[in-house]
Design an enzyme around this catalytic site. Structure first.
Site, PDB file in Angstrom:
ATOM      1  N   SER A   1       0.809  -1.226   0.000  1.00 36.59           N
ATOM      2  CA  SER A   1       0.000   0.000   0.000  1.00 36.59           C
ATOM      3  C   SER A   1       0.846   1.283   0.000  1.00 36.59           C
ATOM      4  O   SER A   1       0.515   2.224  -0.725  1.00 36.59           O
ATOM      5  CB  SER A   1      -0.973  -0.005   1.181  1.00 36.59           C
ATOM      6  OG  SER A   1      -1.947  -1.010   0.975  1.00 36.59           O
TER       7      SER A   1
ATOM      8  N   LYS B   1      -9.391  -5.840  10.387  1.00 35.27           N
ATOM      9  CA  LYS B   1     -10.537  -5.301   9.646  1.00 35.27           C
ATOM     10  C   LYS B   1     -11.831  -5.303  10.474  1.00 35.27           C
ATOM     11  O   LYS B   1     -12.672  -4.436  10.301  1.00 35.27           O
ATOM     12  CB  LYS B   1     -10.746  -6.086   8.340  1.00 35.27           C
ATOM     13  CG  LYS B   1      -9.645  -5.805   7.315  1.00 35.27           C
ATOM     14  CD  LYS B   1      -9.876  -6.526   6.005  1.00 35.27           C
ATOM     15  CE  LYS B   1      -8.739  -6.217   5.042  1.00 35.27           C
ATOM     16  NZ  LYS B   1      -8.932  -6.793   3.713  1.00 35.27           N
TER      17      LYS B   1
ATOM     18  N   GLU C   1     -22.456   1.775   3.845  1.00 31.65           N
ATOM     19  CA  GLU C   1     -23.235   0.547   3.641  1.00 31.65           C
ATOM     20  C   GLU C   1     -22.382  -0.706   3.371  1.00 31.65           C
ATOM     21  O   GLU C   1     -22.627  -1.772   3.917  1.00 31.65           O
ATOM     22  CB  GLU C   1     -24.239   0.729   2.496  1.00 31.65           C
ATOM     23  CG  GLU C   1     -25.221  -0.444   2.430  1.00 31.65           C
ATOM     24  CD  GLU C   1     -26.024  -0.485   1.140  1.00 31.65           C
ATOM     25  OE1 GLU C   1     -25.617   0.114   0.134  1.00 31.65           O
ATOM     26  OE2 GLU C   1     -27.072  -1.169   1.149  1.00 31.65           O
TER      27      GLU C   1
ATOM     28  N   ASN D   1     -11.822  -1.814   5.307  1.00 33.20           N
ATOM     29  CA  ASN D   1     -10.411  -1.778   4.896  1.00 33.20           C
ATOM     30  C   ASN D   1      -9.953  -0.349   4.659  1.00 33.20           C
ATOM     31  O   ASN D   1      -8.830  -0.135   4.235  1.00 33.20           O
ATOM     32  CB  ASN D   1     -10.152  -2.649   3.659  1.00 33.20           C
ATOM     33  CG  ASN D   1     -10.472  -1.931   2.360  1.00 33.20           C
ATOM     34  OD1 ASN D   1     -11.388  -1.115   2.299  1.00 33.20           O
ATOM     35  ND2 ASN D   1      -9.723  -2.239   1.322  1.00 33.20           N
TER      36      ASN D   1
ATOM     37  N   ALA E   1     -12.490 -11.606   3.403  1.00 33.44           N
ATOM     38  CA  ALA E   1     -12.403 -11.177   1.999  1.00 33.44           C
ATOM     39  C   ALA E   1     -13.678 -11.556   1.251  1.00 33.44           C
ATOM     40  O   ALA E   1     -14.198 -10.773   0.448  1.00 33.44           O
ATOM     41  CB  ALA E   1     -11.178 -11.799   1.336  1.00 33.44           C
TER      42      ALA E   1
ATOM     43  N   TYR F   1      -2.184 -12.582  -4.252  1.00 29.60           N
ATOM     44  CA  TYR F   1      -1.408 -11.996  -5.350  1.00 29.60           C
ATOM     45  C   TYR F   1       0.085 -12.143  -5.079  1.00 29.60           C
ATOM     46  O   TYR F   1       0.508 -12.375  -3.944  1.00 29.60           O
ATOM     47  CB  TYR F   1      -1.760 -10.515  -5.554  1.00 29.60           C
ATOM     48  CG  TYR F   1      -1.620  -9.703  -4.297  1.00 29.60           C
ATOM     49  CD1 TYR F   1      -2.699  -9.535  -3.447  1.00 29.60           C
ATOM     50  CD2 TYR F   1      -0.398  -9.131  -3.952  1.00 29.60           C
ATOM     51  CE1 TYR F   1      -2.565  -8.815  -2.276  1.00 29.60           C
ATOM     52  CE2 TYR F   1      -0.260  -8.399  -2.789  1.00 29.60           C
ATOM     53  CZ  TYR F   1      -1.344  -8.248  -1.956  1.00 29.60           C
ATOM     54  OH  TYR F   1      -1.200  -7.549  -0.794  1.00 29.60           O
TER      55      TYR F   1
HETATM   56  P1  NDP Z   1      -9.845 -15.287   6.554  1.00 27.91           P
HETATM   57  O1  NDP Z   1      -8.822 -15.847   7.469  1.00 27.91           O
HETATM   58  O2  NDP Z   1     -10.880 -14.359   7.073  1.00 27.91           O
HETATM   59  O3  NDP Z   1     -10.643 -16.513   5.850  1.00 27.91           O
HETATM   60  C1  NDP Z   1      -9.953 -17.602   5.324  1.00 27.91           C
HETATM   61  C2  NDP Z   1     -10.898 -18.463   4.490  1.00 27.91           C
HETATM   62  O4  NDP Z   1     -10.105 -19.426   3.798  1.00 27.91           O
HETATM   63  C3  NDP Z   1     -11.930 -19.238   5.293  1.00 27.91           C
HETATM   64  O5  NDP Z   1     -13.134 -19.278   4.566  1.00 27.91           O
HETATM   65  C4  NDP Z   1     -11.301 -20.644   5.393  1.00 27.91           C
HETATM   66  O6  NDP Z   1     -12.254 -21.665   5.481  1.00 27.91           O
HETATM   67  C5  NDP Z   1     -10.640 -20.718   4.049  1.00 27.91           C
HETATM   68  N1  NDP Z   1      -9.521 -21.678   3.954  1.00 27.91           N
HETATM   69  C6  NDP Z   1      -8.285 -21.576   4.499  1.00 27.91           C
HETATM   70  N2  NDP Z   1      -7.518 -22.630   4.131  1.00 27.91           N
HETATM   71  C7  NDP Z   1      -8.290 -23.403   3.324  1.00 27.91           C
HETATM   72  C8  NDP Z   1      -8.069 -24.632   2.628  1.00 27.91           C
HETATM   73  N3  NDP Z   1      -6.895 -25.269   2.676  1.00 27.91           N
HETATM   74  N4  NDP Z   1      -9.084 -25.141   1.879  1.00 27.91           N
HETATM   75  C9  NDP Z   1     -10.273 -24.508   1.819  1.00 27.91           C
HETATM   76  N5  NDP Z   1     -10.543 -23.343   2.462  1.00 27.91           N
HETATM   77  C10 NDP Z   1      -9.562 -22.808   3.215  1.00 27.91           C
HETATM   78  O7  NDP Z   1      -9.012 -14.613   5.360  1.00 27.91           O
HETATM   79  P2  NDP Z   1      -9.493 -13.427   4.411  1.00 27.91           P
HETATM   80  O8  NDP Z   1     -10.866 -13.718   3.975  1.00 27.91           O
HETATM   81  O9  NDP Z   1      -9.202 -12.122   5.052  1.00 27.91           O
HETATM   82  O10 NDP Z   1      -8.467 -13.539   3.180  1.00 27.91           O
HETATM   83  C11 NDP Z   1      -8.568 -14.591   2.236  1.00 27.91           C
HETATM   84  C12 NDP Z   1      -7.508 -14.415   1.177  1.00 27.91           C
HETATM   85  O11 NDP Z   1      -7.793 -13.274   0.357  1.00 27.91           O
HETATM   86  C13 NDP Z   1      -6.124 -14.186   1.768  1.00 27.91           C
HETATM   87  O12 NDP Z   1      -5.259 -15.121   1.178  1.00 27.91           O
HETATM   88  C14 NDP Z   1      -5.754 -12.772   1.363  1.00 27.91           C
HETATM   89  O13 NDP Z   1      -4.381 -12.706   1.026  1.00 27.91           O
HETATM   90  C15 NDP Z   1      -6.612 -12.525   0.142  1.00 27.91           C
HETATM   91  N6  NDP Z   1      -6.989 -11.105   0.008  1.00 27.91           N
HETATM   92  C16 NDP Z   1      -6.609 -10.436  -1.134  1.00 27.91           C
HETATM   93  C17 NDP Z   1      -6.947  -9.110  -1.295  1.00 27.91           C
HETATM   94  C18 NDP Z   1      -6.534  -8.384  -2.544  1.00 27.91           C
HETATM   95  O14 NDP Z   1      -6.622  -7.143  -2.571  1.00 27.91           O
HETATM   96  N7  NDP Z   1      -6.110  -9.060  -3.592  1.00 27.91           N
HETATM   97  C19 NDP Z   1      -7.707  -8.361  -0.274  1.00 27.91           C
HETATM   98  C20 NDP Z   1      -8.106  -9.170   0.860  1.00 27.91           C
HETATM   99  C21 NDP Z   1      -7.729 -10.498   0.985  1.00 27.91           C
HETATM  100  P3  NDP Z   1     -12.882 -22.169   6.913  1.00 27.91           P
HETATM  101  O15 NDP Z   1     -13.831 -21.100   7.337  1.00 27.91           O
HETATM  102  O16 NDP Z   1     -13.587 -23.429   6.560  1.00 27.91           O
HETATM  103  O17 NDP Z   1     -11.725 -22.336   7.828  1.00 27.91           O
END
Ligand code: NDP
Length: 276
Positions: free
Chosen positions: A17, A69, A81, A90, A134, A220
């Site tokens: 960022s 977040k 909203e 974010n 996310a 990414y």
């Molecule tokens: P969270 O920790 O909030 O959520 C993680 C999610 O991934 C959960 O749904 C979890 O499932 C699932 N998960 C983890 N490991 C596995 C696996 N081996 N198989 C299946 N499901 C799995 O993370 P975020 O939502 O904050 O972030 C998710 C991804 O998005 C990150 O990798 C982050 O880098 C990326 N991201 C990218 C952005 C961008 O600008 N490009 C912005 C924000 C995030 P369960 O609930 O079943 O445990």
């Protein structure tokens, strides 16, 4: 004196960022300083104090990244909203004593898919893998484009179902486990899990995306992740990682703070890691 902005997270040294916003400021002629803050994880009060300190020393706005977040959302005095429905923020704006929260992750994703990758979402079958922060941020902007259907699959079924229930009034949406989508094909599949950060693949025997569809990885800078590799091996025509989403959400926050919208193409090119 220049206006101050920053990204807060823990860890923070990996954040792109500061580089992105410095580039935007230069390109648009805006006089601002953008830093990086290692946020305290020991208590919510310590995190709240870090926000207050930043605002008290002239901070005008902040990006918020993992793991803050939800905490930042809870501390905001005004929630727009997209942040309200996602239950997460974010991007913050400081105005007097007010802390205003928005969430640009999902709109950044939609802008990247539609404008940069040229894939329209209206009328399409969409699959979102994961139900974490996310994914929560992505749902409302995806539904706003009028897809035929949005399916959210997650290992923890209750989280997928809760997400679908939360947004039920905003479009046709289903929450399920991975077993229920076995053999189904979607036009766009978005990997919003963190599986790729550990070199893992969400539990899909086949990519779930049609060969003429789009496989989109939110992670990414990691090149060809297991999710993208699987899609490529099955002949999926279009694959992309989340670098465009990152830059697009930054551009939206920059515009919110400064009233001027930076171009994103050059920055996306600068940050792109080849998908090999
Ligand atoms: P969270 O920790 O909030 O959520 C993680 C999610 O991934 C959960 O749904 C979890 O499932 C699932 N998960 C983890 N490991 C596995 C696996 N081996 N198989 C299946 N499901 C799995 O993370 P975020 O939502 O904050 O972030 C998710 C991804 O998005 C990150 O990798 C982050 O880098 C990326 N991201 C990218 C952005 C961008 O600008 N490009 C912005 C924000 C995030 P369960 O609930 O079943 O445990």
């Amino acid at each position: 004196m220049s206006d101050h902005y920053a990204v807060i997270g823990n860890p923070i040294s990996q954040s792109k960022s500061p580089l992105i916003h410095a580039g935007f400021a230069q390109a648009t002629g805006q006089d601002l300083v953008y830093g990086a803050i290692l946020g305290p994880t020991e208590s919510t009060e310590a995190f709240a104090q870090a926000l207050r300190d930043f605002a008290a020393t002239g901070g005008r706005g902040m990006n918020v990244t993992a793991p803050f977040k939800l905490q930042a959302f809870a501390l905001a005095t005004e929630k727009l909203e997209r942040a309200e429905l996602a239950g997460a923020t974010n991007a913050l704006k400081f105005e007097g004593d007010a802390i205003i929260a928005d969430n640009f992750d999902g709109v950044g994703l939609v802008n990247d898919i539609q404008r940069n990758l040229g894939v329209a979402l209206a009328g399409k079958r969409l699959l979102l893998l994961g139900a974490g922060g996310a994914a929560r941020g992505a749902v409302l902007p995806l539904l706003a484009e009028g897809p035929a259907e949005l399916v959210v699959a997650n290992r923890d079924l209750a989280k997928a179902q809760a997400l679908a229930a939360r947004f039920a009034a905003h479009g046709r949406m289903v929450g399920c486990g991975y077993g229920e989508i076995a053999g189904e094909r979607f036009d766009v599949v978005i990997n919003a899990t963190s599986a790729s950060l550990n070199g893992e693949l969400p539990p899909l025997a086949a990519p779930a995306v049609r060969p003429d569809g789009l496989a989109y990885e939110m992670v990414y800078g990691k090149g060809l992740t297991p999710f993208l590799r699987q899609a490529q091996a099955h002949g999926v025509r279009q694959i992309a990682d989340g670098v465009g989403m990152l830059v697009e959400q930054a551009a939206l926050a920059f515009e919110w703070w400064r009233g001027v919208r930076p171009q994103t193409q050059a920055m996306i090119r600068q940050l792109t890691v080849p998908l090999v």
